[in-house]
Design an enzyme around this catalytic site. Structure first.
Site, PDB file in Angstrom:
ATOM      1  N   LYS A  84      40.396  44.799  30.560  1.00 43.19           N
ATOM      2  CA  LYS A  84      41.566  45.536  30.083  1.00 43.19           C
ATOM      3  C   LYS A  84      42.496  44.582  29.321  1.00 43.19           C
ATOM      4  O   LYS A  84      42.940  44.879  28.227  1.00 43.19           O
ATOM      5  CB  LYS A  84      42.273  46.144  31.298  1.00 43.19           C
ATOM      6  CG  LYS A  84      43.434  47.036  30.982  1.00 43.19           C
ATOM      7  CD  LYS A  84      43.874  47.748  32.270  1.00 43.19           C
ATOM      8  CE  LYS A  84      45.177  48.489  32.063  1.00 43.19           C
ATOM      9  NZ  LYS A  84      45.599  49.209  33.269  1.00 43.19           N
ATOM     10  N   GLU A 125      38.010  34.634  34.937  1.00 43.85           N
ATOM     11  CA  GLU A 125      36.582  34.704  35.256  1.00 43.85           C
ATOM     12  C   GLU A 125      35.809  35.335  34.101  1.00 43.85           C
ATOM     13  O   GLU A 125      34.763  34.832  33.679  1.00 43.85           O
ATOM     14  CB  GLU A 125      36.358  35.550  36.519  1.00 43.85           C
ATOM     15  CG  GLU A 125      36.892  34.951  37.805  1.00 43.85           C
ATOM     16  CD  GLU A 125      38.348  35.310  38.083  1.00 43.85           C
ATOM     17  OE1 GLU A 125      39.063  35.747  37.134  1.00 43.85           O
ATOM     18  OE2 GLU A 125      38.782  35.147  39.231  1.00 43.85           O
ATOM     19  N   GLY A 158      42.658  49.600  36.486  1.00 40.78           N
ATOM     20  CA  GLY A 158      41.318  48.982  36.515  1.00 40.78           C
ATOM     21  C   GLY A 158      40.383  49.676  37.495  1.00 40.78           C
ATOM     22  O   GLY A 158      39.254  50.056  37.158  1.00 40.78           O
ATOM     23  N   ARG A 159      40.852  49.871  38.727  1.00 39.29           N
ATOM     24  CA  ARG A 159      39.955  50.439  39.749  1.00 39.29           C
ATOM     25  C   ARG A 159      39.749  51.936  39.585  1.00 39.29           C
ATOM     26  O   ARG A 159      39.012  52.549  40.348  1.00 39.29           O
ATOM     27  CB  ARG A 159      40.491  50.105  41.150  1.00 39.29           C
ATOM     28  CG  ARG A 159      41.919  50.525  41.392  1.00 39.29           C
ATOM     29  CD  ARG A 159      42.471  49.891  42.665  1.00 39.29           C
ATOM     30  NE  ARG A 159      43.896  50.156  42.841  1.00 39.29           N
ATOM     31  CZ  ARG A 159      44.875  49.448  42.279  1.00 39.29           C
ATOM     32  NH1 ARG A 159      44.592  48.433  41.485  1.00 39.29           N
ATOM     33  NH2 ARG A 159      46.135  49.734  42.518  1.00 39.29           N
ATOM     34  N   GLU A 184      43.062  47.939  47.379  1.00 40.50           N
ATOM     35  CA  GLU A 184      43.970  47.447  46.350  1.00 40.50           C
ATOM     36  C   GLU A 184      45.054  48.498  46.070  1.00 40.50           C
ATOM     37  O   GLU A 184      46.177  48.161  45.706  1.00 40.50           O
ATOM     38  CB  GLU A 184      43.201  47.111  45.061  1.00 40.50           C
ATOM     39  CG  GLU A 184      43.913  46.075  44.211  1.00 40.50           C
ATOM     40  CD  GLU A 184      43.038  45.496  43.113  1.00 40.50           C
ATOM     41  OE1 GLU A 184      42.939  44.268  43.027  1.00 40.50           O
ATOM     42  OE2 GLU A 184      42.453  46.272  42.339  1.00 40.50           O
ATOM     43  N   HIS A 235      20.874  48.865  62.902  1.00 39.62           N
ATOM     44  CA  HIS A 235      20.169  47.751  63.537  1.00 39.62           C
ATOM     45  C   HIS A 235      21.015  46.490  63.509  1.00 39.62           C
ATOM     46  O   HIS A 235      20.496  45.390  63.676  1.00 39.62           O
ATOM     47  CB  HIS A 235      18.825  47.522  62.847  1.00 39.62           C
ATOM     48  CG  HIS A 235      17.902  48.691  63.015  1.00 39.62           C
ATOM     49  ND1 HIS A 235      16.939  48.743  63.990  1.00 39.62           N
ATOM     50  CD2 HIS A 235      17.851  49.877  62.357  1.00 39.62           C
ATOM     51  CE1 HIS A 235      16.308  49.906  63.919  1.00 39.62           C
ATOM     52  NE2 HIS A 235      16.847  50.614  62.936  1.00 39.62           N
ATOM     53  N   LYS A 269      46.138  33.648  41.733  1.00 40.64           N
ATOM     54  CA  LYS A 269      45.729  33.332  40.348  1.00 40.64           C
ATOM     55  C   LYS A 269      46.602  32.203  39.791  1.00 40.64           C
ATOM     56  O   LYS A 269      46.104  31.265  39.173  1.00 40.64           O
ATOM     57  CB  LYS A 269      45.934  34.554  39.446  1.00 40.64           C
ATOM     58  CG  LYS A 269      44.903  35.627  39.532  1.00 40.64           C
ATOM     59  CD  LYS A 269      45.087  36.546  38.320  1.00 40.64           C
ATOM     60  CE  LYS A 269      44.754  37.976  38.649  1.00 40.64           C
ATOM     61  NZ  LYS A 269      45.145  38.927  37.625  1.00 40.64           N
TER      62      LYS A 269
HETATM   63  C1  G6Q Z   1      42.145  46.870  39.347  1.00 43.15           C
HETATM   64  C2  G6Q Z   1      42.735  45.560  39.180  1.00 43.15           C
HETATM   65  C3  G6Q Z   1      41.751  44.442  38.917  1.00 43.15           C
HETATM   66  C4  G6Q Z   1      41.314  44.306  37.468  1.00 43.15           C
HETATM   67  C5  G6Q Z   1      40.625  42.957  37.275  1.00 43.15           C
HETATM   68  C6  G6Q Z   1      40.093  42.764  35.881  1.00 43.15           C
HETATM   69  O1  G6Q Z   1      42.770  47.887  39.511  1.00 43.15           O
HETATM   70  O2  G6Q Z   1      43.728  45.640  38.229  1.00 43.15           O
HETATM   71  O3  G6Q Z   1      40.618  44.518  39.733  1.00 43.15           O
HETATM   72  O4  G6Q Z   1      40.470  45.365  37.124  1.00 43.15           O
HETATM   73  O5  G6Q Z   1      41.517  41.922  37.609  1.00 43.15           O
HETATM   74  O6  G6Q Z   1      41.121  42.825  34.953  1.00 43.15           O
HETATM   75  P1  G6Q Z   1      40.795  42.905  33.423  1.00 43.15           P
HETATM   76  O7  G6Q Z   1      40.072  44.182  33.166  1.00 43.15           O
HETATM   77  O8  G6Q Z   1      42.115  42.845  32.719  1.00 43.15           O
HETATM   78  O9  G6Q Z   1      39.920  41.731  33.082  1.00 43.15           O
END
Ligand code: G6Q
Length: 547
Positions: A210, A216, A271-272, A357, A389, A510
């Site tokens: 996003k 990462e 994001g989620r 989250e 199990h 972070k």
């Molecule tokens: C989700 C969070 C988080 C996000 C990641 C990746 O709701 O905001 O999991 O999706 O940190 O972020 P970017 O898409 O900006 O790389």
């Protein structure tokens, strides 16, 4: 946006639930079923492709009525409307929360700041469809003219878990002549293993971020570009082997991806909550545009149900209220999600982020500390029957209260004789054993030596909800299931008066990591100014690394 002020734990409706808990807490599921032979049918809902039995929960019709009164006091209906209408309910980021607009039908209207976003959503879906179609048909070729055989999604968190989970869930619908993998961890192992044995000339990277600044993802994306260009020897290859999914066109261009190869989404998609946006591009390449649209239709059907069904017939509301009952009134700390379907092996990880989250918060929407009630549960679990199990022992005979969702399917994805009946017999048997247990008298009657009786007794009364899907897993069913949990999470967050749509809790780590990176990299002795533990760990790491 209408809101009811004050902490929910001070409301009369909350107090009524506390009193009710004191009255019913010693009742066993055995008694509740004995008193009401119709309970199994009565405490269930039949919605779309789901038959959901919540009768094996420690509650009565009165409990549900009191919980609904709490929802009414919290103006849940007003909250639902506010979300669907695009009000800025993500107050700390001043954003609308409109994942539901991602599956709105063509021609619907959903406005953000006076702008109808539905045409934008469908324009991106159309571009995704055209692109996915070209990759799948072989029309989109790599730099050397070879057909794309491998798709690697690079992203993390919300830009990884959704597409990865959904790809696994819908593998049976995917193009088996291609491979799909998902790289999220900054540990180089993730990238190295994903590309092992692959030909860069046949590999397409979808960089999902996003912000397009996530450490990462950008590290993995740069490594991918190097891996690709070292083999193909020409910077122009980027245009054929990299596409981006982002809200940040400037950063995408800076990375070297032309914005023609960028698929857009918007700040009103968290994001989620984003895998049904362009973040699902890898999934669309895998299952095709028609499959993706069928999944969106499943989401949409559950959205409509959530928005229009009265509270007593509303499935996401009911599951949300039952979860709230356990966390706030019965003292449960966790929620197990147990899919009896191998294709759903990543569903719990996905729901873990969605729930934890969103609702792992301890200040309310107005910034006041929450001190006297519980918010989101710890979500955990794995597909059955493997768990049986392993850790089910603790659910049956441990000391903790663990509400469980069992998710089973009436039809198998692969009909190989006896397998499916064995699988589902286990699913149903577990909910029966958890609810009713086995008394000491029953154990004795089997001739078990007295010393062993306590060990072999099952006290039962462990709550479960069974989601029985009327068919096999399909894109449409997956959409229904995910939307169900999204709206369950919304229901709870709204009543707890928290903002389910920000995630400030991930920031501190972070920032501190950015400070530590140069201290690990430098060849000089760094001037360490952390706490004594962190300082010593950095010194040891540096020494071991040099050795
Ligand atoms: C989700 C969070 C988080 C996000 C990641 C990746 O709701 O905001 O999991 O999706 O940190 O972020 P970017 O898409 O900006 O790389």
């Amino acid at each position: 946006m209408s809101e009811t002020n004050g902490t929910p734990s001070a409301w009369d409706e909350w107090k009524a639930l506390e009193r009710h808990h004191a009255e019913v807490s010693d009742r066993h599921l055995r008694d509740l079923f004995a008193e009401d032979p119709d309970r199994g049918r009565r405490l269930s809902l039949d919605v779309l492709d789901l038959y959901v039995d919540f009768s094996k929960n420690r509650l009565t019709g009165e409990t549900l009525e009191l919980l609904r009164a709490l929802a009414r006091r919290a103006d849940l209906a007003g909250g639902i409307e506010a979300m669907f209408r695009g009000e800025k309910i993500n107050v700390t980021e001043n954003r609308a929360v409109l994942h539901t607009a991602l599956r709105a039908p063509r021609g619907a209207t959903v406005e953000v700041d006076g702008h109808d976003v539905v045409p934008d959503v469908h324009a991106v879906l159309d571009r995704m469809g055209a692109f996915a179609g070209r990759v799948r048909s072989g029309d989109w070729r790599g730099h050397t003219g070879k057909r794309i055989r491998n798709v690697i999604n690079i992203g993390i968190g919300g830009s990884d878990l959704g597409p990865a989970m959904a790809y696994e869930a819908l593998r049976a619908f995917s193009d088996r002549s291609m491979t799909f993998s998902f790289v999220s961890n900054v540990d180089a192992t993730a990238f190295a293993e994903a590309v092992h044995g692959l030909d860069p000339a046949e590999t397409l990277f979808i960089i999902c971020s996003k912000t397009f600044t996530t450490l990462e993802t950008m590290t993995n994306a740069r490594t991918a570009r190097r891996w690709c260009l070292e083999a193909l020897g020409d910077d122009d290859a980027v245009a054929r082997h990299f596409v981006a999914v982002s809200t940040n066109a400037a950063e995408v261009s800076k990375f070297g991806i032309h914005t023609d190869n960028m698929f857009e989404f918007w700040d009103w998609v968290g994001g989620r909550y984003s895998y049904d946006s362009a973040i699902g591009l890898s999934l669309m390449v895998a299952i095709g545009p028609d499959g993706f649209h069928d999944m969106l239709a499943g989401f949409r059907a559950m959205d409509e149900h959530f928005r229009t069904a009265p509270l007593e017939h509303n499935l996401p509301v009911t599951l949300g209220l039952i979860g709230l009952w356990y966390g706030d009134f019965c003292g449960a700390q966790t929620q197990a999600i147990l899919p009896y379907n191998q294709y759903l092996w990543r569903l719990t990880s996905y729901l873990q982020q969605l729930d934890m989250e969103s609702n792992g918060k301890s200040v309310d929407r107005g910034g006041a500390a929450i001190t006297d009630y519980q918010t989101g549960p710890i979500v955990w679990g794995q597909p059955g029957t493997n768990g049986q199990h392993a850790y089910y022992q603790l659910i049956h005979q441990g000391t903790k209260l663990i509400p469980c969702d069992f998710i089973g399917f009436a039809r198998p994805s692969h009909d190989l004789g006896v397998h499916h009946e064995l699988l589902m017999a286990n699913c149903l048997a577990q909910t029966e054993a958890l609810a009713f247990g086995k008394t000491a008298e029953e154990v004795r009657a089997e001739g078990v030596p007295e010393a062993q009786v306590p060990h072999r007794t099952f006290r039962g009364n462990h709550p479960t909800t069974t989601l029985l899907v009327k068919k096999e897993i399909t894109p449409n069913v997956l959409g229904q299931l995910v939307a169900l949990y999204e709206h369950k999470v919304f229901t709870q967050g709204w009543i707890w008066r928290i903002n389910s749509f920000d995630q400030w809790g991930v920031e501190l780590g972070k920032v501190l990591a950015e400070r530590i990176v140069p201290e690990l990299q430098t060849t000089e002795e760094p001037d360490l100014r952390h706490d004594a533990s962190t300082n010593e760990l950095i010194r040891r790491f540096r020494a071991f690394r040099r050795a």
